[in-house]
Scaffold this motif. Structure first.
Motif, PDB file in Angstrom:
ATOM      1  N   SER A   1      -1.663  50.460  60.943  1.00  0.00           N
ATOM      2  CA  SER A   1      -2.087  50.357  59.553  1.00  0.00           C
ATOM      3  C   SER A   1      -3.365  51.157  59.307  1.00  0.00           C
ATOM      4  O   SER A   1      -3.521  51.815  58.283  1.00  0.00           O
ATOM      5  CB  SER A   1      -2.302  48.890  59.179  1.00  0.00           C
ATOM      6  OG  SER A   1      -2.740  48.767  57.844  1.00  0.00           O
TER       7      SER A   1
ATOM      8  N   LYS B   1      -9.842  46.498  57.281  1.00  0.00           N
ATOM      9  CA  LYS B   1      -8.846  46.511  58.351  1.00  0.00           C
ATOM     10  C   LYS B   1      -9.512  46.675  59.720  1.00  0.00           C
ATOM     11  O   LYS B   1      -9.079  46.077  60.712  1.00  0.00           O
ATOM     12  CB  LYS B   1      -7.834  47.632  58.120  1.00  0.00           C
ATOM     13  CG  LYS B   1      -6.897  47.383  56.935  1.00  0.00           C
ATOM     14  CD  LYS B   1      -5.928  48.541  56.748  1.00  0.00           C
ATOM     15  CE  LYS B   1      -4.984  48.258  55.566  1.00  0.00           C
ATOM     16  NZ  LYS B   1      -4.042  49.385  55.349  1.00  0.00           N
TER      17      LYS B   1
ATOM     18  N   THR C   1      -4.421  54.735  56.883  1.00  0.00           N
ATOM     19  CA  THR C   1      -5.398  54.466  55.820  1.00  0.00           C
ATOM     20  C   THR C   1      -6.513  55.495  55.861  1.00  0.00           C
ATOM     21  O   THR C   1      -7.071  55.788  56.928  1.00  0.00           O
ATOM     22  CB  THR C   1      -5.999  53.051  55.980  1.00  0.00           C
ATOM     23  OG1 THR C   1      -4.933  52.100  56.014  1.00  0.00           O
ATOM     24  CG2 THR C   1      -6.937  52.714  54.821  1.00  0.00           C
TER      25      THR C   1
END
Length: 591
Positions: free
Chosen positions: A67, A18, A71
């Motif tokens: 996001s 990511k 995480t």
């Protein structure tokens, strides 16, 4: 978890991926380069950067940052789970530090961006000097050793605590290295060439490639990455004649042509590229048929070559003259640069008494021409076999005494269909290894499968049974009861007993086919043209079959029988050079 516990943690692959995607987005959208190493190690710095990025107001960046915030950065390698205690401690510490950081943060956002960019530039310079990104630390709170087993993105080196960061290339780029320039035929360039180029690059292991539009609908570029470098192939499909003009002007590397190179073009290019008409430089990409197409509502099913000449010249101008409705004929033709037009002109307007009607509508695009006839009940045109689409193809007879032949894969492959033709690739002897390997791929069985997939006729061998022919000698029909024909005919260079460029490649194809089908017996049948000396026609037809026999025997293949049939069963007009060469052939039968 105690700080003295020596259990090591691994960087979360999901977090790393990511982060890499965020880095790519920022580089593309804002030209901002994120220092991945510092973002991984320094949690306070990471939180500050994420806050600043959220303030940018970009929807994609905001989604990626949120996001990442949800995480976990590290996981336990043994279980693949995040340590809950460690995560809690870290998050509490991070929140405390982040709160203190916010309290002490007196610079406005623009000042911070300046500091951020300065830090990025400094880190980038260090990375360039060292070419190494150090990410190895001990198992203490700020020294967790990690590496990722996921190396598909080529950003982390495998099985090494020292990781090199490779730059990813985002296509398209402005400075791609040019590896090949293909210019010429629209018939080849519209679908076949792109499919062959894409398949060829895949054989090299290339997975990242992208087609880009050029300055016109007939121009495009294929960009691709290989060994972390960007390359480009140029494709221009303005017509076969432009291929040889561009070679002469030094702006093309390969010529793609839907007709054979002219003697004048060979002479023009000989000093620069050698004799492009020789077998080593003249490569047959595939076979194609010039289909005569009409509207599906037109009841006509066949025409002779002479009738075609009269229609397209305007001498026959109403369908009523051919037994159809009382409708004026609308003629559609390809443009003057088209190899399809050159083939049609040489095959249909061969007597010199006919020329294309000035009322004909002409088009550079094969697809557009076909689509227009599909909508025009009074229309007729000529097109490459893959472009019949929603129109109707009709059978063509070489003369009133010849049977009409419909354009199929087999009749085009054997070149029995009167308007069949070859599609060419002309390769200078001085071409690069990259180009030579591409040429080899084009003629390979794998490359010819691509030809089939785009709707043209490949040179891979197929079998077909033959129906009895009332005009054929009895022995020919006797073979037809027990044997099948291979989907090729051997032909010869004009005025010579040497096989032409396709024939030399076909020798290898026949040998390979027979080796793969053990037990087949081979029969060679030779033919001559009616224009040849009458008392020598049988001997000439037999001699041609014997030439092929010797070539195949030299390659280890046994021949069961050789037959000569003289000038019987002509398949093309004797009035043209192309027609006479088609009649002088050797068929291959097996049983």
């Amino acid at each position: 978890m105690s700080v003295n516990n020596k259990t090591s943690f691994t960087l979360n692959v999901d977090f790393k991926n990511k982060l890499i995607k965020l880095k790519a987005t920022l580089s593309r959208v804002f030209d901002i380069q994120l220092p991945i190493d510092k973002l991984v190690h320094d949690s306070v710095y990471r939180l500050n950067v994420f806050d600043e990025l959220l303030s940018l107001g970009n929807e994609q960046v905001t989604a990626q940052v949120k996001s990442l915030q949800q995480t976990a950065v590290y996981i336990e390698p043994a279980t693949g789970n995040v340590s809950k205690q460690e995560t809690t401690v870290k998050l509490n510490n991070q929140r405390i530090k982040h709160t203190n950081s916010i309290r002490e943060h007196t610079l406005n956002k623009s000042s911070f961006v300046i500091l951020l960019l300065a830090s990025i530039i400094f880190i980038f310079i260090v990375l360039l000097q060292t070419n190494i990104l150090q990410v190895t630390v001990s198992a203490e709170p700020n020294s967790i050793q990690y590496y990722s087993p996921n190396i598909s993105d080529s950003l982390l080196a495998e099985a090494s605590p020292v990781v090199k960061l490779a730059k990813t290339i985002q296509l398209p780029v402005d400075n791609a290295m040019l590896t090949m320039r293909l210019h010429g035929s629209n018939t080849i360039g519209e679908h076949l060439a792109p499919a062959l180029l894409t398949a060829y690059l895949k054989t090299m292991g290339v997975s990242e490639m992208r087609w880009l539009k050029g300055y016109s609908a007939l121009e495009r570029q294929l960009q691709y990455t290989h060994n972390n470098k960007a390359y480009e192939i140029e494709l221009k499909a303005h017509g076969s004649s432009t291929a040889f003009t561009d070679l002469a002007n030094g702006v093309a590397d390969l010529a793609i042509s839907s007709r054979k190179i002219k003697d004048s073009e060979v002479a023009l290019l000989k000093a620069q590229y050698g004799n492009l008409g020789l077998a080593g430089s003249e490569v047959i990409i595939s076979l194609d048929g010039v289909a005569i197409i009409i509207n599906k509502n037109n009841p006509l099913n066949s025409l002779t070559l002479l009738q075609l000449a009269k229609i397209f010249s305007g001498e026959i101008n109403n369908w009523k003259q051919l037994g159809g409705e009382d409708l004026s004929i609308n003629v559609y033709a390809r443009d003057t640069n088209s190899g399809t037009w050159d083939s049609f002109k040489s095959l249909v307007f061969n007597d010199g008494d006919h020329t294309l009607s000035p009322n004909a509508s002409r088009y550079q695009s094969s697809s557009k021409l076909s689509d227009l006839i599909a909508k025009d009940k009074a229309g007729i045109g000529f097109i490459g076999l893959p472009y019949i689409n929603n129109s109707k193809a009709i059978s063509i007879a070489a003369s009133v005494t010849s049977p009409p032949i419909y354009p199929t894969q087999f009749t085009v492959s054997t070149e029995d269909y009167p308007l069949s033709r070859r599609l060419y690739l002309y390769v200078p002897a001085s071409s690069s290894e990259f180009i030579k390997r591409f040429t080899h791929f084009v003629t390979s069985a794998e490359g010819q499968e691509i030809v089939d997939q785009v709707g043209l006729v490949s040179q891979n061998i197929q079998l077909q049974g033959i129906y009895p022919n009332t005009q054929a000698p009895q022995i020919y029909n006797d073979y037809g009861e027990i044997a099948q024909r291979l989907s090729l005919n051997f032909r010869f260079q004009q005025g010579s007993n040497q096989l032409d460029s396709k024939g030399k490649e076909d020798l290898l194809r026949v040998v390979e086919y027979i080796r793969q089908h053990v037990g087949l017996r081979v029969v060679l049948m030779g033919f001559s043209d009616p224009s040849e000396e009458q008392n020598k026609q049988y001997q000439l037809s037999l001699k041609r079959a014997q030439i092929v026999e010797r070539e195949l025997q030299a390659r280890g293949l046994n021949i069961t029988a050789v037959e000569g049939f003289g000038s019987q069963l002509p398949i093309a007009s004797t009035k043209t050079v192309i027609g006479r060469s088609k009649n002088r052939r050797v068929e291959v039968w097996v049983f």
